[in-house]
Design a protein around this motif. Structure first.
Motif, mmCIF file in Angstrom:
data_model
loop_
_atom_site.group_PDB
_atom_site.id
_atom_site.type_symbol
_atom_site.label_atom_id
_atom_site.label_comp_id
_atom_site.label_asym_id
_atom_site.label_seq_id
_atom_site.Cartn_x
_atom_site.Cartn_y
_atom_site.Cartn_z
ATOM 1 N N ARG A 118 7.963 -0.763 -15.751
ATOM 2 C CA ARG A 118 8.194 0.680 -15.949
ATOM 3 C C ARG A 118 9.118 1.231 -14.861
ATOM 4 N NH1 ARG A 118 6.464 5.418 -14.791
ATOM 5 N NH2 ARG A 118 5.144 4.681 -13.108
ATOM 6 N N THR A 119 8.922 0.757 -13.651
ATOM 7 C CA THR A 119 9.701 1.292 -12.527
ATOM 8 C C THR A 119 10.940 0.457 -12.234
ATOM 9 O OG1 THR A 119 8.288 0.007 -11.053
ATOM 10 C CG2 THR A 119 7.670 2.319 -11.427
ATOM 11 N N GLY A 120 11.139 -0.589 -13.033
ATOM 12 C CA GLY A 120 12.349 -1.428 -12.837
ATOM 13 C C GLY A 120 12.334 -2.172 -11.523
ATOM 14 N N THR A 121 11.164 -2.619 -11.094
ATOM 15 C CA THR A 121 11.082 -3.301 -9.807
ATOM 16 C C THR A 121 10.572 -4.743 -9.930
ATOM 17 O OG1 THR A 121 8.865 -2.364 -9.531
ATOM 18 C CG2 THR A 121 10.690 -1.182 -8.480
ATOM 19 N N LEU A 122 10.798 -5.333 -11.113
ATOM 20 C CA LEU A 122 10.392 -6.734 -11.314
ATOM 21 C C LEU A 122 11.172 -7.658 -10.390
ATOM 22 C CD1 LEU A 122 10.261 -7.543 -15.153
ATOM 23 C CD2 LEU A 122 8.344 -7.514 -13.556
ATOM 24 N N THR A 123 10.488 -8.599 -9.780
ATOM 25 C CA THR A 123 11.208 -9.631 -9.028
ATOM 26 C C THR A 123 11.706 -10.677 -10.021
ATOM 27 O OG1 THR A 123 9.265 -11.032 -8.769
ATOM 28 C CG2 THR A 123 9.611 -9.321 -7.080
ATOM 29 N N PRO A 124 12.721 -11.476 -9.641
ATOM 30 C CA PRO A 124 13.184 -12.549 -10.544
ATOM 31 C C PRO A 124 12.038 -13.484 -10.923
ATOM 32 C CG PRO A 124 14.722 -12.260 -8.733
ATOM 33 C CD PRO A 124 13.548 -11.381 -8.422
ATOM 34 N N GLU A 125 11.157 -13.728 -9.965
ATOM 35 C CA GLU A 125 10.034 -14.636 -10.247
ATOM 36 C C GLU A 125 9.133 -14.022 -11.307
ATOM 37 O OE1 GLU A 125 6.277 -16.384 -10.305
ATOM 38 O OE2 GLU A 125 6.514 -14.413 -9.359
ATOM 39 N N GLU A 126 8.882 -12.711 -11.203
ATOM 40 C CA GLU A 126 8.037 -12.027 -12.201
ATOM 41 C C GLU A 126 8.729 -12.014 -13.579
ATOM 42 O OE1 GLU A 126 5.592 -8.856 -9.385
ATOM 43 O OE2 GLU A 126 7.640 -8.394 -10.019
ATOM 44 N N HIS A 127 10.026 -11.811 -13.559
ATOM 45 C CA HIS A 127 10.797 -11.833 -14.805
ATOM 46 C C HIS A 127 10.630 -13.189 -15.506
ATOM 47 C CE1 HIS A 127 14.062 -11.274 -17.644
ATOM 48 N NE2 HIS A 127 14.571 -12.431 -17.230
ATOM 49 N N ASN A 128 10.756 -14.247 -14.729
ATOM 50 C CA ASN A 128 10.584 -15.585 -15.307
ATOM 51 C C ASN A 128 9.182 -15.792 -15.842
ATOM 52 O OD1 ASN A 128 13.179 -16.334 -14.857
ATOM 53 N ND2 ASN A 128 12.764 -17.268 -12.858
ATOM 54 N N ARG A 129 8.204 -15.202 -15.131
ATOM 55 C CA ARG A 129 6.818 -15.340 -15.589
ATOM 56 C C ARG A 129 6.645 -14.668 -16.950
ATOM 57 N NH1 ARG A 129 2.398 -12.989 -11.982
ATOM 58 N NH2 ARG A 129 0.867 -13.185 -13.676
ATOM 59 N N ILE A 130 7.267 -13.501 -17.119
ATOM 60 C CA ILE A 130 7.180 -12.816 -18.420
ATOM 61 C C ILE A 130 7.860 -13.667 -19.507
ATOM 62 C CG2 ILE A 130 7.769 -10.725 -19.720
ATOM 63 C CD1 ILE A 130 7.667 -9.150 -17.150
#
Lengths: 537, 537
Positions: A455-467
Motif C-alpha cells: 500500500r505504501t510502496g515500500t516493498l523490498t526486492p526480497e519481499e517482492h520476490n516472496r510475493i
C-alpha cells in the motif's frame, strides 16, 4: 463414470477383410455401429460439456496411458472397446475447456453447431490445397476470406467482386493457427524488403540478398509483449534472436512510441534493415492494444511492412462498442486473427489477411502434379500444403452468430472483466495489476504481512520476490485441485511495474461464466492462499 | 437433392441473448436442435459417402457462393437454414473424396469411426500447445509419437519407457501436415549445421552464422522429385531457390547416387555447406522410393543431417510384405509421415519423427504465460503453437486398424496397382510409364496415328508435345465431367524418359475402389480420348 460399451456386431472380431468392409463401406451394419458410437459420444458430451470441474486431481504421471508399450498393436481393437477406453482413461483427465470455471486460457465453450459440422467435415475429407480435391470448398474459403478482409479493411463491394474469387488475387489464407499466420506475414515482409530488380531473395536466399542490398542484418521490431511466435518466426526466417527488437511498454502495456522512434533511428545508423514493425491488438499477457494508427504512420513513413498480431483482439471489429479500439488496423499490410480464439471456432482455424491482394506473389510456389501456375489452387501461395476446409467453421460462425452474436459475446466478456476489476480494486487481499483494456485481467494475491508495504510502496526486492513465489505456488495449487483454473504470467518491460512481476491472469471469454462463478473462484483462491500463508516461508 | 430443414424452435429468431444461450448452454432445447442437425448430417453423409460420382459438372464460376456480398451478416441465421444452404449449395459441388472413382489424389474414403470421434474432439476443444489446456491429451500425443517412433526406429521398450513421457525428450511432433513437418526437419538441420560453441545461429541468424562458419551458402540436396514443400522450406529458412539442389533420377524415379556423390564433392569445393540430404519414400509423382540405406551412409560419412520425406510411403512400415522397401529409414535423423494420407486419418494429421530425442532443443522457445522452461508443454519445441489434439485420430487408427488392418489396406492398394500395370502393359491405346513401385502409377494415352511411332521409338519432338497436350486435355475433360477422376503430372529428370512428359496418374488407396471401377474409368477415358481424337489438332 460412464459405463463401457459392449461390442455389438463383432464378437469375436471379424476376419480383417470383413472388418475393414464394416469400417469403410456404407451398410446397415456400419450404420448400426456408427449410431451406437454416436449415441455414446453424445452421452459423453452431455456429461462433460459445461460441467463445473476443470479436470480431475490425477497427476499426469499417474495416467494409464503412460504404461502402454510402444509397439503398434498387431490386431485391430473393437471400435466400442476403444471408444470406451478413451472415454474412461483419457477424457476425464483432459481439460474441460467449456467449464465456466476455466478462465485462465484462450479457450472457451463453443457453440453447439460446430459439433455436427465437424462430423460433416470429417466425412467430406476435403483438401483445400487444390481445387481438384475441394472444388466448392475452395470457393467457400475465398468467400470467407473476403468477409474477414472486408471486416478489417472495409474495401468497397466492387473490390471484393474483383478480387474475392480471382485466382490471381489473395485476400488472405487460412492457417493452422496464429503462429503460422505470423510466420507467413513475416516471410512476406522479409521477401518484400529484400526484393529488388536484380537481387531476388527467393533465388539468392537471405544471406546473399542482405549482402547485395547492403544491409548488416534484418530485424523485426515491436513491443516487449510480442507473442513468442515472433521469436519462432525470426529463428525460422534466419534472423536469429538478435533480429527481434523488443521495445518497452507504457503502464497500460502498449508500445512506447518515443522509444520505438529512437530504436528505429538507431537501426538506420547501424545499417539494420527493419523488415517489419509488429503491432499487437490484444497482448497475450494482458490484452493491451498498441496505438495502431501511430504505428501505421511510422511504418508508412519509412516504407516498412506493418504487421498486426490481432490473434486475440481482431474479432473486436465485430463489436459496435469496441471496434474503435482497433482504429488503424486498416493500414496494416498483414493481420493475424485466430478463429479458434474470440471467433469461438474449433481449434486449428487461423487466419492471415493481406491488404494487397498481390502481396502473396512474394511467396508463390508451383509444382507439376498439383498447384499449377494460373490455377485457382489455394496451395500456391500459402505456407501449408494439404489442409482441411476449416474455413467452413468460420463461414458458419459468421452466419450463425453474425455481427450481432459476436458483438454480444465480446461486449459481455469485457463487461464482466470490468466488473471483476472493480471487485479487485476494492479487495483487501488481492491487488489489481493494470487496468484491463478488454477481457484479459491480471492481479495478484498479497500475503497479509506484506499488504501495508504494498500500500505504501515500500516493498523490498526480497519481499517482492516472496510475493512472486507465493502467487506461483497459489496458481499451481489451484490448478492441481482441478475445480477451477486461472493462469499466471510474469510481466516485464512495463512502465511503472517492477521488472519481473508474477501475476494471476483471467480471461473472460466463456459465455457460460457468470459473475457468481468468478466470485467463487476468487473465494477459492483466497482460501487456498490463506492456508498457504500458514506454511509459506 | 435433399430437402431443406425447417427451423424447429426459433421462428422468428430468438432475441440474441436467448439464442446464444441455446447455442452455448446445454439444455433440452439445445439437445433437440442438435439432434435434428445431427440427423440431417447423417442423411447427407449416407447419401454422399462412397457414392460413385466425384462431383457435379457445375463449373466453379457458377457457384452461388461467388455472389455473396463481403459484408459480414448483421444478424444470426437459423442453424437449420444455414446447414440446409451449405448442404444444397456447397456440398454437392465439393469433391467426393470417398468415391471409388476418385483415384487421382492422395485422399480416400476414411474408416467410419473418425466421424463420431471428430465430434468428440470438437466438443472437448483441447489445445495441446500446453498441459494446462490438454493434460491427458498431451500424454496421449506423446504415447502416439512413441508408437510411430518405434515403428520407424524400432528402439527397445526401455528407450520408450525413458523418453516416451519425459518432458526433456521429444520423439517427434504432430503437425498440420507434411509441409510443416518438412520445414521443421530442415529448420532443425539448418540450426544443427550452423551451431558451434561460439556462434549461435539461434542468436546470430542465418547470414551471420554462415559467415562465421566460413561457408558460402547452405544447401539442401535431394532428387528432382522432391516435393515442392522443400522449395517452400528453403525460401522460408533463407536458403533461396539456389539453395535447393535437385539430382536426376534413374529410370525408376530414384535418386542417381553417382550424380549425388559428384554434386556433394562439388559442394565441398565451392564451400557450400550441405545442411541436409533429403531422401524420398514414395514420391508424389510416381511413388518411387530412394535408396534410403545408401543415402544414410553417404550422409553419415560427412555428418550431414539425413531427412526422409515419407509423407506418402511411411505407413508401408506397417505392411509385413512391403516394409522392406523402406530399409534404411531407421538411419534418418528426421522422418515426415502424413497421417491423413496412408494412415487413413482426417486431414491435418501430420507427423515428424526425430531419431535423437534431444534434437528439438535446437528449435526450443519459451514464453512466460505459457510454455515455461522445464514444463511438459508440447509447444516448447514445435513450429506450431495452439493446435487441436489430432493425435487422438492417429492413436485411434493404430488401435482400430492395427498393423493387421493397415497392412491389408496397403497390400491391397499395391496389388490392385500391379493388376492395373498389367492391364496397361498389354493395352493398345495406353502406354504404361515406368513400373509402379507401390500404389502410384503413371501412364498416358497415345492417339492412334502416333502409336506406331511410339512403339518404334521414332516420335519427333513435335509429336511428343502433341501427345502431352492431348493427355492434358483428356484429363481436364474427364475431371470436368465429374463422374471419375484421375490426376496428371509432368515428369522430368528421369533417366530414359523425355525431359518433359505429361502423364496420367492413378493412386490406389481407397479400399472402396475395385478392379471393376478401375476398368470402367479406363474405358471412360478411352471413350473421351477417341472423341477427342476427332477434334484434336
Amino acid at each position: 463414470m460412464r459405463k463401457a460399451m459392449e461390442p455389438l456386431y463383432i464378437q469375436p472380431l471379424l476376419e480383417i477383410r470383413e472388418y475393414l468392409r464394416l469400417a469403410f463401406e456404407p451398410s446397415a451394419d456400419q450404420q448400426a455401429v456408427e449410431e451406437r458410437l454416436d449415441r455414446y459420444i453424445t452421452e459423453v458430451i452431455e456429461g462433460l460439456y459445461g460441467a463445473p470441474r476443470v479436470t480431475t486431481d490425477t497427476a499426469l504421471e499417474r495416467l494409464s496411458l503412460l504404461r502402454q508399450e510402444a509397439a503398434v498393436p498387431g490386431s485391430a481393437v473393437h471400435p466400442e472397446a476403444y471408444m470406451s477406453r478413451l472415454v474412461h482413461e483419457v477424457v476425464p483427465h483432459s481439460i474441460n475447456t467449456s467449464s465456466p470455471n476455466f478462465i485462465g486460457h484462450m479457450t472457451s465453450a463453443l457453440p453447439m453447431f460446430f459439433r455436427p459440422l465437424s462430423r460433416l467435415l470429417t466425412a467430406l475429407n476435403q483438401n483445400v490445397v487444390k481445387v481438384e480435391t475441394s472444388k466448392s470448398f475452395t470457393a467457400l474459403e475465398r468467400q470467407t476470406l473476403a468477409f474477414m478482409h472486408h471486416q478489417v479493411y472495409g474495401c468497397a463491394e466492387s473490390f471484393y467482386a474483383e478480387h474475392g474469387q480471382n485466382p490471381e488475387s489473395t485476400l488472405g489464407m487460412m492457417t493452422s493457427g496464429g503462429t503460422v499466420s505470423n510466420l507467413t506475414a513475416l516471410w512476406i515482409a522479409r521477401n518484400a524488403a529484400l526484393l529488388s530488380p536484380d537481387d531476388d531473395v527467393k533465388r539468392d536466399g537471405y544471406a546473399l540478398a542482405l549482402h547485395k542490398n547492403g544491409y548488416r542484418r534484418g530485424v523485426i521490431i515491436g513491443s516487449s509483449l510480442m507473442h513468442y511466435s515472433i521469436d519462432k518466426a525470426a529463428d525460422i526466417l534466419g534472423l536469429g534472436s538478435d533480429g527481434v527488437i523488443r521495445i518497452g511498454c507504457d503502464s497500460r502495456g502498449r508500445i512506447d512510441l518515443s522509444k520505438l522512434a529512437k530504436e528505429m533511428a538507431a537501426c538506420r545508423e547501424r545499417g539494420d534493415r527493419i523488415l517489419a514493425i509488429v503491432g499487437i491488438a490484444g497482448t497475450t499477457e494482458s490484452g493491451a492494444i498498441d496505438p495502431l494508427q501511430k504505428l501505421a504512420e511510422m511504418a508508412r513513413a519509412e516504407r516498412i511492412h506493418f504487421h498486426i498480431d490481432a490473434a486475440w483482439g481482431g474479432p473486436l471489429l465485430l463489436s459496435d462498442a469496441h471496434a474503435h479500439k482497433l482504429r488503424g488496423i486498416e493500414w496494416a499490410d498483414t493481420v493475424t486473427i485466430d478463429g479458434h480464439k474470440q471467433m469461438y471456432l474449433p481449434m486449428g482455424t487461423g487466419l492471415l489477411l493481406l491488404k494487397d491482394p498481390l502481396a502473396a506473389a512474394l511467396i508463390e510456389k508451383k509444382a507439376q502434379y498439383i498447384i499449377r501456375g494460373g490455377s485457382s489452387d489455394l496451395g500456391r501461395r500459402s505456407l501449408e500444403g494439404s489442409r482441411p476446409a476449416m474455413s467452413v467453421f468460420l463461414h458458419a460462425g459468421l452466419h450463425l452468430l453474425g455481427r450481432e452474436g459476436y458483438g454480444y459475446l465480446l461486449d459481455e466478456g469485457i463487461r464482466k472483466t470490468r466488473w471483476l476489476a472493480g471487485l479487485l480494486a476494492d479487495h483487501h487481499a488481492f491487488e489489481l495489476i493494470g487496468e484491463p483494456e478488454i477481457n484479459i485481467l491480471t492481479y495478484r494475491y498479497i500475503p497479509a504481512p506484506l499488504r501495508e508495504a504494498v500500500r505504501t510502496g515500500t516493498l523490498t526486492p526480497e519481499e517482492h520476490n516472496r510475493i512472486n513465489r507465493f502467487n506461483e505456488r497459489l496458481q499451481e495449487l489451484q490448478g492441481r485441485q482441478g475445480e477451477s483454473f486461472v493462469s499466471r504470467t510474469t510481466l516485464s518491460g512495463i512502465e511503472g511495474l517492477p521488472e519481473s512481476i508474477v501475476v494471476l491472469r483471467v480471461i473472460l471469454a466463456n459465455p457460460l461464466t457468470t459473475e457468481e462463478h468468478i466470485k467463487n473462484i476468487l473465494d477459492l483462491q483466497q482460501t487456498i492462499a490463506e492456508e498457504l500463508e500458514l506454511s509459506f516461508g
